[in-house]
Design an enzyme around this catalytic site. Structure first.
Site, mmCIF file in Angstrom:
data_model
loop_
_atom_site.group_PDB
_atom_site.id
_atom_site.type_symbol
_atom_site.label_atom_id
_atom_site.label_comp_id
_atom_site.label_asym_id
_atom_site.label_seq_id
_atom_site.Cartn_x
_atom_site.Cartn_y
_atom_site.Cartn_z
ATOM 1 N N HIS A 259 -38.744 18.898 40.776
ATOM 2 C CA HIS A 259 -37.953 17.666 40.852
ATOM 3 C C HIS A 259 -37.595 17.234 39.447
ATOM 4 O O HIS A 259 -38.392 17.399 38.526
ATOM 5 C CB HIS A 259 -38.761 16.562 41.554
ATOM 6 C CG HIS A 259 -37.897 15.445 42.048
ATOM 7 N ND1 HIS A 259 -37.510 14.406 41.236
ATOM 8 C CD2 HIS A 259 -37.341 15.226 43.262
ATOM 9 C CE1 HIS A 259 -36.740 13.587 41.947
ATOM 10 N NE2 HIS A 259 -36.620 14.056 43.165
ATOM 11 N N GLU A 317 -38.636 17.552 50.207
ATOM 12 C CA GLU A 317 -37.983 18.414 51.197
ATOM 13 C C GLU A 317 -38.963 19.295 51.964
ATOM 14 O O GLU A 317 -38.702 19.669 53.108
ATOM 15 C CB GLU A 317 -36.934 19.298 50.506
ATOM 16 C CG GLU A 317 -35.894 18.548 49.703
ATOM 17 C CD GLU A 317 -34.892 17.806 50.550
ATOM 18 O OE1 GLU A 317 -35.266 17.339 51.647
ATOM 19 O OE2 GLU A 317 -33.742 17.678 50.109
HETATM 20 N N1 ACO Z 1 -38.739 27.373 41.922
HETATM 21 C C1 ACO Z 1 -38.829 28.148 40.843
HETATM 22 N N2 ACO Z 1 -38.490 27.732 39.589
HETATM 23 C C2 ACO Z 1 -38.050 26.476 39.467
HETATM 24 C C3 ACO Z 1 -37.939 25.610 40.556
HETATM 25 C C4 ACO Z 1 -38.318 26.099 41.827
HETATM 26 N N3 ACO Z 1 -38.240 25.325 42.911
HETATM 27 N N4 ACO Z 1 -37.469 24.418 40.125
HETATM 28 C C5 ACO Z 1 -37.286 24.545 38.811
HETATM 29 N N5 ACO Z 1 -37.630 25.777 38.407
HETATM 30 C C6 ACO Z 1 -37.609 26.289 37.045
HETATM 31 C C7 ACO Z 1 -36.201 26.673 36.614
HETATM 32 O O1 ACO Z 1 -35.909 28.011 36.919
HETATM 33 C C8 ACO Z 1 -36.288 26.417 35.129
HETATM 34 O O2 ACO Z 1 -36.977 27.482 34.555
HETATM 35 P P1 ACO Z 1 -36.554 28.022 33.083
HETATM 36 O O3 ACO Z 1 -36.633 26.839 32.180
HETATM 37 O O4 ACO Z 1 -37.547 29.089 32.815
HETATM 38 O O5 ACO Z 1 -35.141 28.517 33.232
HETATM 39 C C9 ACO Z 1 -37.191 25.208 35.022
HETATM 40 O O6 ACO Z 1 -38.011 25.238 36.186
HETATM 41 C C10 ACO Z 1 -36.450 23.895 34.956
HETATM 42 O O7 ACO Z 1 -35.443 23.894 35.966
HETATM 43 P P2 ACO Z 1 -34.180 22.934 35.968
HETATM 44 O O8 ACO Z 1 -33.184 23.455 36.949
HETATM 45 O O9 ACO Z 1 -33.722 22.637 34.588
HETATM 46 O O10 ACO Z 1 -34.839 21.589 36.487
HETATM 47 P P3 ACO Z 1 -34.066 20.389 37.117
HETATM 48 O O11 ACO Z 1 -34.835 19.179 36.793
HETATM 49 O O12 ACO Z 1 -32.629 20.381 36.740
HETATM 50 O O13 ACO Z 1 -34.130 20.784 38.656
HETATM 51 C C11 ACO Z 1 -34.364 20.821 40.963
HETATM 52 C C12 ACO Z 1 -34.640 20.030 39.672
HETATM 53 C C13 ACO Z 1 -32.868 21.089 41.072
HETATM 54 C C14 ACO Z 1 -34.817 19.991 42.161
HETATM 55 C C15 ACO Z 1 -35.142 22.165 40.903
HETATM 56 O O14 ACO Z 1 -36.524 21.927 40.775
HETATM 57 C C16 ACO Z 1 -34.870 23.069 42.115
HETATM 58 O O15 ACO Z 1 -33.891 23.802 42.122
HETATM 59 N N6 ACO Z 1 -35.742 23.008 43.174
HETATM 60 C C17 ACO Z 1 -35.522 23.776 44.370
HETATM 61 C C18 ACO Z 1 -34.496 23.081 45.260
HETATM 62 C C19 ACO Z 1 -35.075 21.839 45.917
HETATM 63 O O16 ACO Z 1 -36.192 21.823 46.425
HETATM 64 N N7 ACO Z 1 -34.231 20.773 45.935
HETATM 65 C C20 ACO Z 1 -34.577 19.488 46.555
HETATM 66 C C21 ACO Z 1 -34.885 18.455 45.498
HETATM 67 S S1 ACO Z 1 -35.414 16.927 46.202
HETATM 68 C C22 ACO Z 1 -33.974 16.103 46.566
HETATM 69 O O17 ACO Z 1 -32.940 16.304 46.016
HETATM 70 C C23 ACO Z 1 -33.990 15.086 47.677
#
Ligand code: ACO
Length: 385
Positions: A259, A317
């Protein structure tokens, strides 16, 4: 006013609004809804109570609650134009979120004009979008839509319109807890979208329709379906570690984890896990609940191993998926049902933005070329015949 702040990727940490609606503390894992901790209010209040709280900044008395109910009942029936549109969308087999976005755009077609229309529009959007989702889902299955039941509350009526049968109280409570838990959540992407749109002094239908478009993306509201599919694909606890390792090794994201704000377990996951446990104990597949808990703990451990220091925890989620599945909702309705709850939050934010905010107009840092000089070419770029 000069802008010395510079570019901030994803606007992370930028404060773009002031709100009394909800406070998210990502370090402490806290969500406050109009002054109440989510875990204190969401499992107990009716959805109508929560809507009143957000829209009026106080709890309703009995008469006000009854009035909220009758306003919603008044607007539940869809205008013919929306029903025609849903029929056309069903014939084209469009995803439910697309149909919802289309229906939202015509929900105000029969509203009175002027000041009254403004407020009616709030109720009409909140009341009609569940009717649109339920009607569309039935049309997709080749079934006739079920008319709303004025005797039922908002959550019960939604379940009734989906199935055509009066829902058991445990399911209604489970759904209300879900809707209350996700009703609002700070300046998330869809709420920001709604505020940007209304800040131009556009209208509520446009704000909610735009917010629906933002919510549709898998990085925002589209994760619960894939999260549940992952649990089903794992099938049994012994397979979880190998399955999750393979995904992470391939660079894939685990849906339902991570998140932007929460660096500890999302408090909404806590509330929804408790609601799911209550539901699965009395009415559902307890083994599935246990499997999900095992998948969750394995995923959190492996995320720390593959992404050390990222603090990737369970988000809302993951248990949304489990709870909504236990309520009998198909995965295709998970994100639309989230949208039905968040509509109340979007409307509250839009009203707040109108009352207190300014036009939202950030700046961009230009990183393009400079000093290019235009010269007429011997051979014209566009040929005219
Ligand atoms: N699984 C694996 N790796 C992850 C995940 C995940 N669920 N989430 C983040 N990471 C990693 C990324 O690959 C990145 O790694 P890196 O720096 O080595 O490239 C690092 O963690 C940071 O990721 P960002 O995308 O910069 O983090 P951001 O804060 O933008 O993303 C998000 C948040 C979009 C929710 C992300 O955690 C994600 O994609 N989660 C999976 C989708 C999900 O569950 N979405 C629902 C969110 S809740 C809502 O919106 C109501």
């Amino acid at each position: 006013m000069s802008n010395k702040q510079g570019f901030i990727s994803g606007l992370e940490g930028v404060i773009a609004a002031q709100t009394r609606l909800s406070h998210v503390d990502g370090q402490r894992g806290e969500l406050i809804l109009a002054g109440y901790r989510v875990e204190d209010i969401a499992p107990h209040a009716s959805f109508e109570t929560m809507v009143f709280l957000l829209w009026h900044d106080r709890l309703p008395d009995a008469a006000e609650l009854a009035q909220m109910h009758s306003q919603l009942v008044r607007w539940r029936v869809l205008p013919t134009a929306a029903l025609d549109l849903l029929q056309a969308a069903a014939a084209a087999r469009r995803p439910v979120m697309d149909a919802l976005r289309m229906a939202a755009g015509v929900c105000d077609i029969d509203l009175p004009c002027g000041e009254e229309a403004d407020r009616c529009g709030d109720y009409a959007l909140l009341a009609r979008l569940p009717t649109a989702v339920a009607a569309y889902w039935r049309l997709l299955q080749g079934m006739t839509p079920v008319a709303p039941d004025p005797a039922l509350g908002h959550a019960a009526n939604y379940l009734y319109m989906l199935t055509g049968a009066p829902p058991p109280p445990a399911r209604v409570r489970g759904l209300e807890t879900y809707l209350n838990t996700v009703i609002d959540h700070g300046l998330n992407a869809s709420t920001f979208t709604a505020r940007v749109i209304i800040a131009t002094q556009s209208d509520m239908t446009s704000a909610v329709t735009g917010a629906l478009g933002a919510l549709k993306g898998p990085l925002h509201g589209g994760a619960p379906g894939p999260a549940l599919e992952m649990v089903f694909a794992i099938g049994e606890a012994a397979h979880a570690e190998a399955y999750l390792r393979a995904k992470l090794a391939a660079g894939e994201r685990l849906m339902g984890f991570g998140h932007r704000i929460y660096k500890v377990r999302d408090p909404r996951a806590e509330v929804l896990a408790a609601a799911a446990e209550a539901l699965y104990t009395t009415d559902g597949d307890r083994a599935l609940f246990e499997l999900a808990k095992h998948v969750e703990s394995t995923a959190v451990r492996l995320l720390e191993e593959y992404k050390p220091g990222r603090a990737l925890q369970t988000n809302v989620e993951f248990y949304t998926a489990l709870l909504l599945y236990g309520l009998g909702l198909p995965t295709a309705l998970f994100t639309p049902t989230f949208a039905l709850a968040r509509t109340a939050g979007w409307i509250a934010h839009a009203r707040e933005q109108l009352a207190t905010g300014r036009l939202l107009r950030p700046a961009a840092e230009y990183i393009g070329a400079s000093g290019r000089v235009w010269r007429e070419r011997a051979t014209p770029i566009s040929s005219r015949s």
